[in-house]
Design an enzyme around this catalytic site. Structure first.
Site, PDB file in Angstrom:
ATOM      1  N   ASN A  14       0.860  -1.179   0.000  1.00 17.27           N
ATOM      2  CA  ASN A  14       0.000   0.000   0.000  1.00 17.27           C
ATOM      3  C   ASN A  14       0.904   1.240   0.000  1.00 17.27           C
ATOM      4  O   ASN A  14       1.447   1.608   1.029  1.00 17.27           O
ATOM      5  CB  ASN A  14      -0.895  -0.033   1.254  1.00 17.27           C
ATOM      6  CG  ASN A  14      -1.755   1.203   1.394  1.00 17.27           C
ATOM      7  OD1 ASN A  14      -1.856   2.014   0.460  1.00 17.27           O
ATOM      8  ND2 ASN A  14      -2.384   1.366   2.541  1.00 17.27           N
ATOM      9  N   TRP A  15       1.038   1.830  -1.169  1.00 18.73           N
ATOM     10  CA  TRP A  15       1.958   2.980  -1.303  1.00 18.73           C
ATOM     11  C   TRP A  15       1.374   4.258  -0.712  1.00 18.73           C
ATOM     12  O   TRP A  15       2.057   5.271  -0.632  1.00 18.73           O
ATOM     13  CB  TRP A  15       2.304   3.217  -2.785  1.00 18.73           C
ATOM     14  CG  TRP A  15       3.183   2.178  -3.405  1.00 18.73           C
ATOM     15  CD1 TRP A  15       3.689   1.042  -2.806  1.00 18.73           C
ATOM     16  CD2 TRP A  15       3.689   2.179  -4.753  1.00 18.73           C
ATOM     17  NE1 TRP A  15       4.453   0.346  -3.707  1.00 18.73           N
ATOM     18  CE2 TRP A  15       4.480   1.024  -4.906  1.00 18.73           C
ATOM     19  CE3 TRP A  15       3.546   3.041  -5.842  1.00 18.73           C
ATOM     20  CZ2 TRP A  15       5.124   0.701  -6.101  1.00 18.73           C
ATOM     21  CZ3 TRP A  15       4.168   2.731  -7.034  1.00 18.73           C
ATOM     22  CH2 TRP A  15       4.960   1.569  -7.156  1.00 18.73           C
ATOM     23  N   LYS A  16       0.092   4.220  -0.381  1.00 16.86           N
ATOM     24  CA  LYS A  16      -0.591   5.418   0.131  1.00 16.86           C
ATOM     25  C   LYS A  16      -0.370   6.594  -0.834  1.00 16.86           C
ATOM     26  O   LYS A  16      -0.397   6.380  -2.036  1.00 16.86           O
ATOM     27  CB  LYS A  16      -0.133   5.720   1.558  1.00 16.86           C
ATOM     28  CG  LYS A  16      -0.291   4.483   2.463  1.00 16.86           C
ATOM     29  CD  LYS A  16      -0.175   4.756   3.915  1.00 16.86           C
ATOM     30  CE  LYS A  16      -0.371   3.451   4.675  1.00 16.86           C
ATOM     31  NZ  LYS A  16      -0.300   3.624   6.120  1.00 16.86           N
ATOM     32  N   HIS A  89      -9.786   1.348   4.631  1.00 18.25           N
ATOM     33  CA  HIS A  89      -8.529   1.571   5.354  1.00 18.25           C
ATOM     34  C   HIS A  89      -8.775   2.610   6.458  1.00 18.25           C
ATOM     35  O   HIS A  89      -9.528   3.560   6.266  1.00 18.25           O
ATOM     36  CB  HIS A  89      -7.449   2.054   4.382  1.00 18.25           C
ATOM     37  CG  HIS A  89      -6.092   2.064   5.002  1.00 18.25           C
ATOM     38  ND1 HIS A  89      -5.678   3.065   5.856  1.00 18.25           N
ATOM     39  CD2 HIS A  89      -5.061   1.185   4.931  1.00 18.25           C
ATOM     40  CE1 HIS A  89      -4.442   2.798   6.268  1.00 18.25           C
ATOM     41  NE2 HIS A  89      -4.044   1.664   5.724  1.00 18.25           N
ATOM     42  N   GLU A  91      -7.126   5.036   7.472  1.00 21.81           N
ATOM     43  CA  GLU A  91      -6.849   6.429   7.113  1.00 21.81           C
ATOM     44  C   GLU A  91      -8.028   7.037   6.355  1.00 21.81           C
ATOM     45  O   GLU A  91      -8.296   8.228   6.456  1.00 21.81           O
ATOM     46  CB  GLU A  91      -5.539   6.512   6.304  1.00 21.81           C
ATOM     47  CG  GLU A  91      -4.338   6.341   7.225  1.00 21.81           C
ATOM     48  CD  GLU A  91      -3.108   5.756   6.563  1.00 21.81           C
ATOM     49  OE1 GLU A  91      -3.029   5.721   5.333  1.00 21.81           O
ATOM     50  OE2 GLU A  91      -2.207   5.322   7.315  1.00 21.81           O
ATOM     51  N   GLU A 163      -5.736  -4.587  10.809  1.00 23.11           N
ATOM     52  CA  GLU A 163      -4.753  -3.508  10.921  1.00 23.11           C
ATOM     53  C   GLU A 163      -5.056  -2.680  12.166  1.00 23.11           C
ATOM     54  O   GLU A 163      -5.810  -1.693  12.095  1.00 23.11           O
ATOM     55  CB  GLU A 163      -4.831  -2.601   9.687  1.00 23.11           C
ATOM     56  CG  GLU A 163      -4.387  -3.250   8.414  1.00 23.11           C
ATOM     57  CD  GLU A 163      -3.729  -2.237   7.492  1.00 23.11           C
ATOM     58  OE1 GLU A 163      -2.598  -2.480   7.070  1.00 23.11           O
ATOM     59  OE2 GLU A 163      -4.341  -1.181   7.230  1.00 23.11           O
ATOM     60  N   GLY A 169       2.131   2.640  10.968  1.00 30.09           N
ATOM     61  CA  GLY A 169       3.084   3.742  10.841  1.00 30.09           C
ATOM     62  C   GLY A 169       3.751   4.149  12.139  1.00 30.09           C
ATOM     63  O   GLY A 169       4.364   5.209  12.222  1.00 30.09           O
ATOM     64  N   SER A 209       3.103  -1.579  10.635  1.00 27.45           N
ATOM     65  CA  SER A 209       4.546  -1.602  10.915  1.00 27.45           C
ATOM     66  C   SER A 209       5.208  -2.929  10.549  1.00 27.45           C
ATOM     67  O   SER A 209       6.101  -3.405  11.258  1.00 27.45           O
ATOM     68  CB  SER A 209       4.814  -1.251  12.383  1.00 27.45           C
ATOM     69  OG  SER A 209       4.410   0.073  12.644  1.00 27.45           O
ATOM     70  N   GLY A 230       2.703  -0.952   4.398  1.00 26.80           N
ATOM     71  CA  GLY A 230       2.718   0.462   4.027  1.00 26.80           C
ATOM     72  C   GLY A 230       4.139   0.952   3.819  1.00 26.80           C
ATOM     73  O   GLY A 230       4.752   0.724   2.768  1.00 26.80           O
ATOM     74  N   GLY A 231       4.693   1.591   4.829  1.00 32.11           N
ATOM     75  CA  GLY A 231       6.018   2.216   4.760  1.00 32.11           C
ATOM     76  C   GLY A 231       7.093   1.347   4.113  1.00 32.11           C
ATOM     77  O   GLY A 231       7.829   1.816   3.246  1.00 32.11           O
TER      78      GLY A 231
HETATM   79  P1  PGA Z   1       2.559   0.695   7.735  1.00 28.83           P
HETATM   80  O1  PGA Z   1       1.093   0.876   7.105  1.00 28.83           O
HETATM   81  O2  PGA Z   1       3.111  -0.592   7.199  1.00 28.83           O
HETATM   82  O3  PGA Z   1       3.321   1.909   7.278  1.00 28.83           O
HETATM   83  O4  PGA Z   1       2.375   0.654   9.231  1.00 28.83           O
HETATM   84  C1  PGA Z   1       0.245  -0.218   6.904  1.00 28.83           C
HETATM   85  C2  PGA Z   1      -1.063   0.237   6.320  1.00 28.83           C
HETATM   86  O5  PGA Z   1      -1.558   1.304   6.693  1.00 28.83           O
HETATM   87  O6  PGA Z   1      -1.645  -0.462   5.466  1.00 28.83           O
END
Ligand code: PGA
Length: 247
Positions: A14-16, A89, A91, A163, A169, A209, A230-231
């Site tokens: 997930n590149w956001k 998600h 976010e 999640e 994050g 994370s 994500g990250g």
């Molecule tokens: P993260 O994000 O790996 O940066 O914690 C995961 C996500 O939000 O899907």
């Protein structure tokens, strides 16, 4: 590596809202495509990365077309070769006020468009501290699946990503042991809504994370069926390493 039910783990990047330039997106994509992971870039880059088996969107609207300024429909995503859509998600729930009802509409529209939905659920730190995790997950799942038949779910290949919001994050991932418990809880909830077969066949992913050091533990120790990253998916070497340790 094959997991117990014989299905290969599903690793989703997930590149956001990254990276800022298309050129960088293409470079990152070219370095990680050999992993065969599902890649979910920002919508605007999808077309330039297609065709690729395992292209995903981070969001979509629920209507097919019409006067909905700024929105992109599942049909449009499908037509450019997208196979997966992340729905709900945290976010999006947090910054764009996506309610469980909205998540339900989006899930239905993704299923109707014959793409694979990756439904995200998870509790906040506060909810966890108050001991509300079980009820929160139950409500998120029940509301998201409201009015979706067993038949439709079975055909949809729905995946659920656990999640926990406190782990996203933050560099503080959930213990694999706890993630395993949450995976079982999620199956129990799905089993009550549909039946055991549906519950067993639903891949449960962990996200929050995840990196190349801890990723494999959610698959090999916790017995989950995939990861939402994500990250760590923005660094080519880190992501390739992560996938290599699992698949
Ligand atoms: P993260 O994000 O790996 O940066 O914690 C995961 C996500 O939000 O899907």
């Amino acid at each position: 590596m094959k997991i117990s039910n014989g299905v290969k783990p599903l690793i989703v990047a997930n590149w956001k809202c990254n990276p800022a330039k298309e050129k960088e997106a293409k470079r990152l994509f070219n370095s990680v495509k050999k992993t065969k992971a599902v890649i979910c870039p920002p919508l605007i880059y999808l077309k330039s990365l297609a065709p690729y088996v395992g292209l995903g969107a981070q969001n979509c609207f629920w209507e097919k077309k019409g006067a909905f300024t700024g929105e992109v429909s599942p049909a449009m995503l499908k037509n450019i070769g997208c196979q997966y859509v992340i729905v709900g998600h945290s976010e999006r729930r947090r910054y764009f006020n996506e309610t469980d009802e909205v998540v339900n509409k989006k899930l239905k529209s993704v299923i109707e468009a014959r793409m694979i939905p990756i439904l995200c659920i998870g509790e906040t730190q506060k909810q966890r501290d108050r001991g509300e995790t079980e009820n929160i997950l139950k409500k998120q799942i029940e509301d998201a699946l409201n009015d979706i038949s067993k038949f439709k779910i079975q055909n949809s290949k729905l995946c659920i990503a656990y999640e926990p919001i406190w782990a996203i994050g933050t560099g503080k991932p959930c213990d694999p042991e706890e993630a395993q418990k949450m995976g079982l809880l999620i199956r129990k909830i799905i089993s009550k809504i549909y039946n055991r077969t549906v519950a067993q066949k639903t891949p449960i992913l962990y996200g929050g994370s995840v990196n190349s050091k801890n990723g494999a533990s959610y698959i090999k120790e916790a017995g989950l069926q995939g990861l939402l990253v994500g990250g760590a998916s923005l660094e080519a070497k880190e992501f390739v390493d992560l996938v290599r340790k699992i698949c």
